[in-house]
Write a protein that holds these residues in place. Sequence first.
Motif, PDB file in Angstrom:
ATOM      1  N   ARG A 210      67.867  26.356  18.494  1.00  0.00           N
ATOM      2  CA  ARG A 210      68.945  27.334  18.525  1.00  0.00           C
ATOM      3  C   ARG A 210      68.421  28.673  18.025  1.00  0.00           C
ATOM      4  NH1 ARG A 210      74.041  24.941  19.192  1.00  0.00           N
ATOM      5  NH2 ARG A 210      74.741  27.100  19.495  1.00  0.00           N
ATOM      6  N   ILE A 211      69.170  29.721  18.316  1.00  0.00           N
ATOM      7  CA  ILE A 211      68.756  31.062  17.936  1.00  0.00           C
ATOM      8  C   ILE A 211      68.661  31.194  16.417  1.00  0.00           C
ATOM      9  CG2 ILE A 211      71.125  31.942  17.895  1.00  0.00           C
ATOM     10  CD1 ILE A 211      70.036  34.547  19.114  1.00  0.00           C
ATOM     11  N   SER A 411      60.701  37.102  39.089  1.00  0.00           N
ATOM     12  CA  SER A 411      61.968  37.705  38.691  1.00  0.00           C
ATOM     13  C   SER A 411      61.975  37.926  37.182  1.00  0.00           C
ATOM     14  CB  SER A 411      63.139  36.792  39.086  1.00  0.00           C
ATOM     15  OG  SER A 411      64.344  37.200  38.460  1.00  0.00           O
ATOM     16  N   GLY A 412      62.569  39.026  36.752  1.00  0.00           N
ATOM     17  CA  GLY A 412      62.671  39.337  35.333  1.00  0.00           C
ATOM     18  C   GLY A 412      63.908  38.758  34.671  1.00  0.00           C
ATOM     19  N   LEU A 413      64.621  37.873  35.369  1.00  0.00           N
ATOM     20  CA  LEU A 413      65.842  37.312  34.809  1.00  0.00           C
ATOM     21  C   LEU A 413      65.546  36.563  33.510  1.00  0.00           C
ATOM     22  CD1 LEU A 413      68.699  35.758  36.819  1.00  0.00           C
ATOM     23  CD2 LEU A 413      67.942  34.609  34.761  1.00  0.00           C
ATOM     24  N   GLY A 414      66.413  36.707  32.538  1.00  0.00           N
ATOM     25  CA  GLY A 414      66.269  36.051  31.245  1.00  0.00           C
ATOM     26  C   GLY A 414      65.904  37.002  30.127  1.00  0.00           C
ATOM     27  N   ALA A 415      65.289  38.133  30.465  1.00  0.00           N
ATOM     28  CA  ALA A 415      64.875  39.081  29.430  1.00  0.00           C
ATOM     29  C   ALA A 415      66.081  39.675  28.698  1.00  0.00           C
ATOM     30  CB  ALA A 415      64.026  40.192  30.044  1.00  0.00           C
ATOM     31  N   ASP A 416      67.139  39.970  29.427  1.00  0.00           N
ATOM     32  CA  ASP A 416      68.323  40.560  28.798  1.00  0.00           C
ATOM     33  C   ASP A 416      68.975  39.592  27.821  1.00  0.00           C
ATOM     34  OD1 ASP A 416      68.627  43.225  30.076  1.00  0.00           O
ATOM     35  OD2 ASP A 416      68.703  42.037  31.897  1.00  0.00           O
ATOM     36  N   GLU A 417      69.062  38.314  28.208  1.00  0.00           N
ATOM     37  CA  GLU A 417      69.691  37.323  27.343  1.00  0.00           C
ATOM     38  C   GLU A 417      68.880  37.075  26.078  1.00  0.00           C
ATOM     39  OE1 GLU A 417      71.205  36.634  31.482  1.00  0.00           O
ATOM     40  OE2 GLU A 417      69.292  37.092  30.581  1.00  0.00           O
ATOM     41  N   LEU A 418      67.565  37.131  26.177  1.00  0.00           N
ATOM     42  CA  LEU A 418      66.709  36.832  25.031  1.00  0.00           C
ATOM     43  C   LEU A 418      66.532  38.015  24.101  1.00  0.00           C
ATOM     44  CD1 LEU A 418      63.927  34.760  26.823  1.00  0.00           C
ATOM     45  CD2 LEU A 418      65.553  33.891  25.143  1.00  0.00           C
ATOM     46  N   PHE A 419      66.494  39.228  24.649  1.00  0.00           N
ATOM     47  CA  PHE A 419      66.125  40.400  23.857  1.00  0.00           C
ATOM     48  C   PHE A 419      67.256  41.421  23.689  1.00  0.00           C
ATOM     49  CE2 PHE A 419      62.149  38.585  25.268  1.00  0.00           C
ATOM     50  CZ  PHE A 419      61.329  38.714  24.152  1.00  0.00           C
ATOM     51  N   GLU A 439      75.836  36.108  17.516  1.00  0.00           N
ATOM     52  CA  GLU A 439      76.805  35.262  18.214  1.00  0.00           C
ATOM     53  C   GLU A 439      76.796  35.546  19.715  1.00  0.00           C
ATOM     54  OE1 GLU A 439      78.614  32.750  17.254  1.00  0.00           O
ATOM     55  OE2 GLU A 439      77.883  32.878  15.185  1.00  0.00           O
ATOM     56  N   GLU A 440      76.716  36.821  20.089  1.00  0.00           N
ATOM     57  CA  GLU A 440      76.721  37.180  21.506  1.00  0.00           C
ATOM     58  C   GLU A 440      75.452  36.696  22.207  1.00  0.00           C
ATOM     59  OE1 GLU A 440      78.855  38.646  24.675  1.00  0.00           O
ATOM     60  OE2 GLU A 440      79.494  38.670  22.579  1.00  0.00           O
ATOM     61  N   LEU A 441      74.299  36.839  21.562  1.00  0.00           N
ATOM     62  CA  LEU A 441      73.049  36.352  22.140  1.00  0.00           C
ATOM     63  C   LEU A 441      73.063  34.838  22.268  1.00  0.00           C
ATOM     64  CD1 LEU A 441      70.494  38.624  20.232  1.00  0.00           C
ATOM     65  CD2 LEU A 441      70.930  38.652  22.690  1.00  0.00           C
ATOM     66  N   ASP A 442      73.567  34.156  21.242  1.00  0.00           N
ATOM     67  CA  ASP A 442      73.625  32.694  21.276  1.00  0.00           C
ATOM     68  C   ASP A 442      74.517  32.213  22.412  1.00  0.00           C
ATOM     69  OD1 ASP A 442      72.993  30.080  20.130  1.00  0.00           O
ATOM     70  OD2 ASP A 442      75.106  30.012  19.566  1.00  0.00           O
ATOM     71  N   LEU A 443      75.623  32.895  22.626  1.00  0.00           N
ATOM     72  CA  LEU A 443      76.514  32.537  23.729  1.00  0.00           C
ATOM     73  C   LEU A 443      75.811  32.679  25.064  1.00  0.00           C
ATOM     74  CD1 LEU A 443      79.365  31.790  24.715  1.00  0.00           C
ATOM     75  CD2 LEU A 443      79.930  34.231  24.668  1.00  0.00           C
ATOM     76  N   ASP A 444      75.043  33.752  25.242  1.00  0.00           N
ATOM     77  CA  ASP A 444      74.300  33.959  26.490  1.00  0.00           C
ATOM     78  C   ASP A 444      73.287  32.844  26.732  1.00  0.00           C
ATOM     79  OD1 ASP A 444      75.544  36.197  27.459  1.00  0.00           O
ATOM     80  OD2 ASP A 444      74.147  37.608  26.575  1.00  0.00           O
ATOM     81  N   ILE A 445      72.568  32.460  25.673  1.00  0.00           N
ATOM     82  CA  ILE A 445      71.554  31.415  25.818  1.00  0.00           C
ATOM     83  C   ILE A 445      72.197  30.079  26.150  1.00  0.00           C
ATOM     84  CG2 ILE A 445      69.744  30.119  24.622  1.00  0.00           C
ATOM     85  CD1 ILE A 445      68.964  32.973  25.365  1.00  0.00           C
ATOM     86  N   GLN A 446      73.291  29.750  25.467  1.00  0.00           N
ATOM     87  CA  GLN A 446      73.926  28.450  25.661  1.00  0.00           C
ATOM     88  C   GLN A 446      74.535  28.296  27.056  1.00  0.00           C
ATOM     89  OE1 GLN A 446      73.402  26.009  23.526  1.00  0.00           O
ATOM     90  NE2 GLN A 446      72.223  27.569  22.420  1.00  0.00           N
TER      91      GLN A 446
END
Length: 562
Positions: A210-211, A411-419, A439-446
Motif C-alpha cells: 500500500r502507499i 504508453s505513459g499511463l500510470g505516471a499520473d496516478e503514481l506521482f 488519500e487521493e493517490l491511494d484511491l487512484d492506485i486501488q
Amino acid sequence: MCGIYCSISFGSPIHSSRETQELLKARGPDSTQAVSISLQIPNPTREAVHIHIFSTVLALRGDHIESQPLKDKHTESFLCWNGEAWRENGQVIGGNDSQHVFTLLLRACQSSANPSTETVIDALTSIAGPFAFIFYDAVSCRLFYGRDHLGRRSLLSRATCNGGMAFCSITDVPLSPGWKEVEAGGVYCVAPSNLPLSPDLLPWTMNLPRIDRSLPNGSVPLLSLSSETILKLEKYLRQSLHLRITDVPNLGQAKNNQDSEDAKIAVLFSGGLDCTLLARLAHDLLPPSQPIDLLNVAFENPRSMVAASGKDPTASAYESCPDRKTGRSSYLELLRICGGRKWRFIAINVPYKESESHHSTIAGLMAPHNTEMDLSIAKALYFAARGQGQIRNTISGQDHPYSTDARVLLSGLGADELFGGYRRHATAYARDGYPGLIEELDLDIQRLGQRNLGRDDRVISHWAKEARYPYLDEEFMKWTLQLPVWEKCGFRPDSASTVVSKEDNRSPPILDPAKQALRLLAWRLGMEQVARERKRAIQFGARTAKMQIGKGRKRGTDLIDG
C-alpha cells in the motif's frame, strides 16, 4: 498477445460468429486455430459438455510463433494466454512466455488434490506482467479465467441461453448482447459439471504494498537532480523499459525482416512529460541503428475550428492542436539531445468525416464501455495505434505518407496516478494537505484495476499492436509506492513552487509540483523543455472531446448515440 474466444455449453457447441473471428484475426494475424472438445462428465443434462475455442496470436516473444490454445499432450488441459509474463517470483522470463505459464499452471494443479484454491492463485500471483487468460485443468474438470490485478488486458464474459458461458477478448455487439468485462479482482473458477455455470471468485493475494502514509516531521527536504530518489527513479524506470523494448522479434512482419528502417518500437506521443521521458530512456537502451516512431494524433474538430476561426483563419486544424504543438516541440528536443538516432515524428491527421466514418467500429471495440468520454479517448487511441500519417523530409520540408511497422507501442499511463499528476491531486493537497493528497493517490492506485485498460486493449489491439506500460511495472510500482509522498511530487506547505534544491548551474528553475520527481529526471537527462510541460488529457490535447455540432452540451458520463 492473442485474441481469445471460448465457450462452455451443454448439448451442442456454441461457435464464435464470423464477425468475432474477423475481429480476433485483426488482433492476432500471425496464427489462427479453432479447437472443439467434448467432455463426457456427469452433469444435470446428462449431455456432453462442449468447449469451443477460437484463438489468434500476435507473436511478440521468442524466436517462433506459438499457436494457441496450448494443449497438454497427456490430458485435454489447455491454455489461452493474452499477455506478457515478464517475471516469475522476481526472475526475468526470457523467450516465449505462454509455454512457461502453461507449465507453471499444470504443475500447480498436479501439486494439490484441490487446485481451485491456493495453488493456482499462488502460480498466477508469482507472475509480473499484464495478462488475461483461460485455463482448463482436465484432471479436476475445472476452468479458470481472469485478468491481472491491474486489468491491463481485455477479457469479457456472458451467460449463454443453455446455462453455459462464453468468453472473448472483444465483443460482437449487437449480434450477441450481454457481454460484461471480467473484473480484475481475482481468478474465477467454474465446474462444467454444474448447470447453470456459476463462477467462484478466488480473490488475488495482492503482492503490491500500500502507499506510504508517513507524514513529514518538521520541514520537508527539497528534491535535487542528484538526490537518491531521482537516481533510483531512473534505475527502476530503465529496468522496466528494458523488459518491454529489447529483443522484440520481427515474427510475422510483412516487410523484410532485415530492413534496418523498420521500427520495432513506437511511442504514443503527445509530447508530454510521461511519454517523452520513455522515448528519451528508450534511446539509451535500443541499438543506435533502430528507428523509433513517435505517433502524434490530431483531429479536425468542428467545434474547435468554429471557436478559433476569428483568431487565426489560416491556422491548420491539426497543427493548432495542443498535442501537435507539444509533440513537435518535444520531438525537436529529442533530436537535439539524442543524436545518431532516426526519430520519425508521424503526424496522424484525422479529418472529421473520417473520424465519424469509424464511429461504429470504435464503439463496438470499446464496448461494453459506452460513454462520451470513453468514445473521445478511444478515438484518439484507435487512430494513433493505426499509425498511418505523414512524416516530414528534413531536407525538402515536404510531407509524405508513412505507416509505422512497430507492433509494440509505449504508453505513459500510470505516471499520473503514481506521482500526483492530476488536477484533483493538487486540489486534495490544497484542501487537506499531505493526508488528503495521500488519500487521493491511494484511491487512484486501488482502482487501477477498475479503470479503462481493458477498453484501451480492445481498441489498440485491433491494429495488431500491443500497448506496454512501463510505469505500471510491478517492481517499479512497489518502489514508487514506498516513497514518501513529498519525494514524488513537489507540493509543499511553504510554497507550492519553490521545490528544487539549487546545486549547480544546470539546476532547473521553478517547476510544476505535479510529478516533480519525473520532471527532475527529465531535466537530468537533458529534456529541459519537456520538464516544464503541464498535464493535458488526451481527449483535449488531440481534440476528440465534444466534436459534434448541433448535439447540445454533452458530459463525459453521457451515453453515446448508437
